[in-house]
Structures are given as C-alpha cells and as structure tokens.
Design an enzyme around this catalytic site. Structure first.
Site, PDB file in Angstrom:
ATOM      1  N   CYS A 127     -24.012  30.947  22.714  1.00 49.47           N
ATOM      2  CA  CYS A 127     -25.461  31.381  23.154  1.00 49.47           C
ATOM      3  C   CYS A 127     -25.155  33.027  23.781  1.00 49.47           C
ATOM      4  O   CYS A 127     -26.298  33.546  23.695  1.00 49.47           O
ATOM      5  CB  CYS A 127     -26.250  30.491  24.132  1.00 49.47           C
ATOM      6  N   HIS A 175     -18.967  -1.369  15.848  1.00 47.97           N
ATOM      7  CA  HIS A 175     -19.026  -0.882  16.969  1.00 47.97           C
ATOM      8  C   HIS A 175     -18.127  -1.728  17.951  1.00 47.97           C
ATOM      9  O   HIS A 175     -17.546  -1.296  18.992  1.00 47.97           O
ATOM     10  CB  HIS A 175     -20.280  -0.676  17.818  1.00 47.97           C
TER      11      HIS A 175
END
Length: 182
Positions: A157, A72
């Site tokens: 959706c 990271h």
C-alpha cells in the site's frame, strides 16, 4: 520418512510468495500439501501451487471428491506441521474465535493439539498493530501457535512499517526448528 507440511495460504498480497516457499520446501525434501482460502485465490492461482507442490490444492470445505475422505479431517491427521503463510488479519481473527467457515479454519480446528502450528502474519502495519489483531495473535499463542513475526518494510500500500511477510529463509528455518522439536 518424508515430513508433510500443510501450508494454508490466505488472502494477502504476499500470497504469491507461497509459490517460492512451496518450491523451496520441496527442494529440501518435504511433502507440501496446500489449502487456500477463497480470498487467496484472488492473489495466486491454485494451479500454480498444484504444479509446484505436485499435489492437489484444496479450496472448499464442502467439496469432497473422494467419498472415503473428509478433507479437513484427513489433511489435519496427515500433517507433521501446519503453517499459515501468509496469515491475513481475517483468518487470524476467525481462528482466535474458533470459527470454521472455510477449509483453512475448519482444518485448523481439526489439528491434533500436539501438532506444531505456525502463523506468519502479513498485512498493513496498522492492521497488524491493531489491539484486536494483537489480542487474536495472543489467543493463538495461548493454544499452541508460534508466530513468525512480520518484518518492517515498504508495504504494497506504500506504507512503511511492520507487516510484511517474514523472509522465506526465516520461515523455512522456523519450520525446520518446529519439526525438530516435535
């Protein structure tokens, strides 16, 4: 010198579009390094993105396969631009509140302050328009993120409204503009 784009893919149905985005950016001559949230892997496999990017895909902040590398931190240092596409409401909320509980959020917190940072939300209209999400996006803008606003469309959706990931041409244009400004 080839510009390096650090692409973070998070848990949204639009995650599959990261494959095309990666492919198009590579064709334009960019190096694309990819990090993913665990939720993103439910929508697209890391292998798909690895094949298209020609680079390893990183998933877990706690897995460090090279002892001389802290993923990271090093990924943040190596990037010329950071973009989250798609950016889920969950990831946006975590970043706005400084949480670093996965590779995407830990890397985002390790980015240099002057690095161009883009966020391309993709979620249900009600989630995007929710005052909490809008507050979180405002917080990210205050700390240097540029939003690539979602478009209005019929969503996965079935709802119709704002929340669909911006067109890839728009995302690429914004990436190129941000790189030219830096």
């Amino acid at each position: 010198m080839t510009k390096s784009i650090l692409l973070a893919v998070t848990g949204s149905i639009s995650a599959y579009k990261a494959a095309d985005l990666t492919n198009q950016l590579r064709k334009l001559g960019y190096s694309v390094q990819i990090i993913m949230s665990q939720a993103a892997t439910d929508f697209i496999t890391p292998l798909t993105l690895q094949v298209l990017s020609k680079q390893p895909v990183y998933l877990d902040v706690m897995i460090e396969e090279q002892p001389d590398r802290i993923n990271h931190i090093d990924l943040a240092k190596e990037a010329d631009l950071f973009i989250i596409a798609p950016a889920s409401a969950n990831t946006i909320a975590k970043l706005a509140n400084g949480l670093a509980d996965n590779l995407v959020t830990a890397t985002a917190l390790a980015l240099p302050n002057d690095l161009p940072k883009l966020v391309a939300p993709a979620m249900n209209t009600k989630m995007y328009d929710n005052p909490l999400t809008q507050r979180n996006l405002s917080t990210l803008k205050e700390v240097g993120y540029q939003e690539i606003e979602p478009r209005s469309s019929q969503l996965a959706c079935g709802d119709i409204g704002r929340g669909a990931l911006a067109d890839l041409s728009t995302i690429i244009k914004r990436i190129e503009e941000a790189l030219n400004e830096s």
